[in-house]
Design an enzyme around this catalytic site. Structure first.
Site, PDB file in Angstrom:
ATOM      1  N   ASP A  81      -7.067  -5.233   4.297  1.00  0.00           N
ATOM      2  CA  ASP A  81      -5.871  -5.432   3.470  1.00  0.00           C
ATOM      3  C   ASP A  81      -6.036  -6.665   2.588  1.00  0.00           C
ATOM      4  O   ASP A  81      -5.205  -6.919   1.721  1.00  0.00           O
ATOM      5  CB  ASP A  81      -4.630  -5.599   4.356  1.00  0.00           C
TER       6      ASP A  81
ATOM      7  N   ASP B  44      -3.727   6.168   7.680  1.00  0.00           N
ATOM      8  CA  ASP B  44      -3.470   4.776   8.071  1.00  0.00           C
ATOM      9  C   ASP B  44      -3.013   4.704   9.524  1.00  0.00           C
ATOM     10  O   ASP B  44      -2.568   5.701  10.123  1.00  0.00           O
ATOM     11  CB  ASP B  44      -2.379   4.208   7.140  1.00  0.00           C
TER      12      ASP B  44
END
Ligand code: DGJ
Length: 722
Positions: free
Chosen positions: A540, A470
């Protein structure tokens, strides 16, 4: 021979059976662009280059009756008469720009240009690279323009290599990967733009006199703009019409631009973003730009996407990933040994194949303000460490994965306390944090060595199968105390090279590790990251209706095999929308399937639906992941339809996403376009000819609830039709 060079006319035809890229070496002096498009076997020189002096152009000479002000140069600079945006700006010792470099020869190889960059992969049987050598006599700079063609793809890979063969350093202020001249301006520009949780929105606009420009100053590629731009004819659709697309194999700052000049000629460029880039090219050193992919299609956006997808399968590490359950949306930072133990059992009972422990597993990490950088297991949450959990998962035939954000550090970490100089920063200025974190200086080898050791150890000592890599902030204060002032402009670039180096070495140290690319979703999905990672967390935003649009946007460039879509709970945490479970399951099936739900809260019916879809997914996984992907609805259509076909077209999957229900009970026909006319297919127990499905299509009845989707399996009817 895919490169034909006529020494008399100076015409070079770089071609395969599909496309030609034609350059003319004009007056043995400058390479100029003549044509890019459908293969033309016997191109003969057209008399369409303006000769003679004309207003506001630099003068011609007797031996060269052309003015470079109006020539379609293959690669140009400003300073000696080309007044377009420059593809390169290089300064000599006096701080003067080098003039337009002159042609001094060509070579042809079966290799790709070397460099420590992600590259197109191909062996010598299928790759030919034409290298045009240009040079500046005064400084002894040699510039190579590289053009690589593949046997079967309608694309060219372009890049530039500089070799400083002189005695003084030169300063590179701009160096594009590609410049392309087009002889008119009758084009629409097509780009993919967005923001966090709203990635890859297709945008079209009329091009006009002047410059249209997109860039990233963020140190990473997106998600605001994708390092990609296409020019298409106004009538181009998904199915028909001409499109020229270009994308950069690069994960850092970029710029692409379209310039329409006074003669309505169009110049397209893509490459490194010049404001945030400068490079000292020391004597006897080289510099290689990232590669740009340049595609040509005459059958609309779908064909352009097919070309990008085929190219991408040559570069990417394509292997099916296990069906995942990720802890993020159901547990956030609140993870623990007992929760994970239960999750392993539940996941196994639902035939899920991997458990992924997201953020929150390491010391002092209970919120976004928590620590990053130490990567030590939190012994309060996991008193026995992670290994027993991983072993339990493995015993139950599940793989186990972990979240990590390696490029980041917080001031409350031991790492920062020990190495405060390892972060990107400006001397004598307060540090700038974002999401409370700082960025490690990946341009430095010592930092990369530390990260490689830490991550490899984490993976090996815990027998991890997967990492979610990430990154949750963009770069600021891109400087360090290591490089001299004259080289600070190189750090953005070194950062990305450092990232690639780290990923490359991690691939070598942990060859079986699955790596998921994530930048708070799809914020760094580009052809560079796609070369080092197996799949990408697309967004997301896990609401299935909006995520379908995001996947649709990314599908213009990337094959669905790298899309990672998860079924989440409703109402959705990001946009508060509730969508049917079936729709969430169906979208998650297109690409690498996964879940974010709290499995403890599922009803019996929900568990049944999940198990059923997992079974279907497993049966059709090859097609879901690796089938040829086509969009059936146009860029601005409200609803989205896709067709995924096997390469022999004997099987296919049709996906349709409805929006809101309507009181207008309209039935719509959706032609499928890409089946085989002469195959008979079975669809929902009825037999149709491919021709009928391609021309008339399937009937789409109005939906019964908002945000429904349908997934229809199409197979060849093996029984003779009656
Ligand atoms: C951003 C990612 O996109 C999410 O899926 C999650 O991993 C969080 N970061 C964790 O901080």
């Amino acid at each position: 021979m895919p490169v034909e060079f006529n020494r008399d006319t100076g015409i070079i035809n770089l071609h395969n059976e599909k496309i030609s890229y034609i350059i003319q070496i004009l007056g043995n002096r400058y390479p100029v662009h003549r044509y890019f498009g459908k293969y033309i076997p016997n191109y003969s020189n057209l008399d369409d280059l303006p000769k003679g002096n004309h207003a506001f152009a630099v003068d011609t000479t007797e031996d060269f009756p052309f003015s470079i002000t109006s020539l379609p140069l293959e690669y140009s600079t400003i300073g000696d008469g080309d007044y377009h945006q420059p593809a390169y700006l290089i300064k000599d010792e006096q701080n003067h720009w080098l003039p337009t470099l002159k042609y001094c020869g060509l070579s042809i190889t079966d290799k790709l240009p070397h460099g420590n960059l992600p590259q197109s992969i191909g062996d010598s049987s299928e790759v030919t690279t034409l290298v045009l050598h240009l040079a500046d006599d005064v400084t002894k700079l040699q510039m190579d323009l590289n053009y690589t063609i593949f046997e079967n793809l309608s694309l060219i890979i372009r890049s530039t290599t500089l070799h400083n063969l002189g005695k003084s350093a030169l300063t590179i202020d701009a160096l594009d990967s590609l410049q392309l001249n087009l002889s008119d301006d009758n084009f629409i520009s097509f780009t993919l733009n967005g923001t966090h949780a709203h990635e890859a929105n297709p945008m079209t606009s009329q091009i006009d006199s002047g410059i249209q420009l997109q860039h990233s100053f963020r140190g990473t590629s997106g998600p605001q703009h994708q390092p990609f731009i296409a020019l298409s004819r106004p009538e181009t659709s998904q199915f028909n019409g001409e499109v020229i697309g270009t994308a950069l194999i690069w994960s850092g700052n970029f710029e692409d631009s379209i310039e329409v000049d006074q003669y309505q000629k169009t110049r397209l460029k893509i490459g490194l973003e010049p404001t945030t880039f400068s490079w000292q090219l020391k004597p006897q050193t080289d510099f290689q730009t990232p590669e740009a992919i340049l595609t040509w299609s005459n059958h609309g956006y779908n064909e352009m996407s097919q070309i990008f997808h085929q190219f991408s399968t040559q570069t990417k590490l394509s292997k099916p990933s296990p069906i995942a359950i990720n802890t993020w949306e159901s547990m956030f930072f609140n993870v623990s040994d007992s929760k994970l133990s239960k999750l392993i059992n539940k996941a196994a009972s639902l035939d899920i194949e991997m458990v992924v422990l997201d953020d929150g597993w390491f010391t002092n990490r209970n919120s976004e303000q928590g620590q990053l950088g130490d990567w030590q297991v939190d012994s309060n949450k996991f008193p026995n460490g992670l290994l027993p959990l991983v072993e339990r998962a493995h015993q139950r035939k599940l793989k186990f994965g972990l979240w990590i954000e390696p490029e980041m550090v917080t001031t409350n970490s031991n790492l920062f306390q020990e190495h405060p100089d390892w972060v990107l920063k400006y001397a004598n200025r307060p540090l700038v944090t974002a999401r409370h974190q700082l960025v490690l200086d990946l341009s430095r080898e010592v930092v990369r060595e530390h990260l490689l050791k830490t991550i490899t150890n984490l993976v090996k000592s815990n027998q991890l199968d997967y990492l979610k890599w990430d990154m949750n902030r963009h770069l600021t204060q891109v400087g360090n105390t290591q490089l001299p002032a004259t080289e600070q402009g190189e750090i953005y670039h070194h950062y990305v090279l450092g990232l690639y180096d780290l990923l490359n070495k991690l691939r070598q140290s942990c060859p079986n590790l699955i790596i998921e690319n994530c930048f708070a979703g799809g914020g760094r999905l580009d052809f560079g990251m796609a070369s080092y990672t197996n799949q990408t967390w697309l967004s997301d935003l896990t609401d299935s209706y909006d995520r379908t649009k995001i996947a649709n946007g990314f599908s213009y460039l990337f094959p669905q095999a790298i899309f990672s879509n998860h079924v989440s709970a409703v109402p959705n945490g990001q946009n508060h929308r509730s969508t049917p479970l079936e729709s969430r399951l169906q979208l998650a099936s297109i690409g690498q399937m996964g879940f974010e739900l709290d499995l403890e809260k599922l009803s019996v019916e929900q568990k049944d639906s999940i198990k059923k879809q997992i079974e279907t997914y497993k049966n059709w996984r090859k097609l879901f992941l690796y089938g040829s992907f086509y969009r059936l609805t146009e860029i601005n259509d409200l609803n989205i339809a896709w067709l995924i076909t096997s390469s022999d077209k004997k099987t296919a999957i049709f996906f349709y996403s409805y929006g809101l229900t309507s009181s207008v009970r309209k039935i719509q026909n959706m032609p499928l376009h890409y089946l085989k006319d002469n195959i008979n297919y079975s669809v929902n127990n009825r037999i149709y000819s491919g021709l009928q499905l391609n021309q008339i299509g399937l009937a789409i009845s109005p939906s019964k609830q908002d945000f429904e989707t349908s997934l229809i399996f199409i197979t060849e009817n093996s029984h003779p039709s009656n």
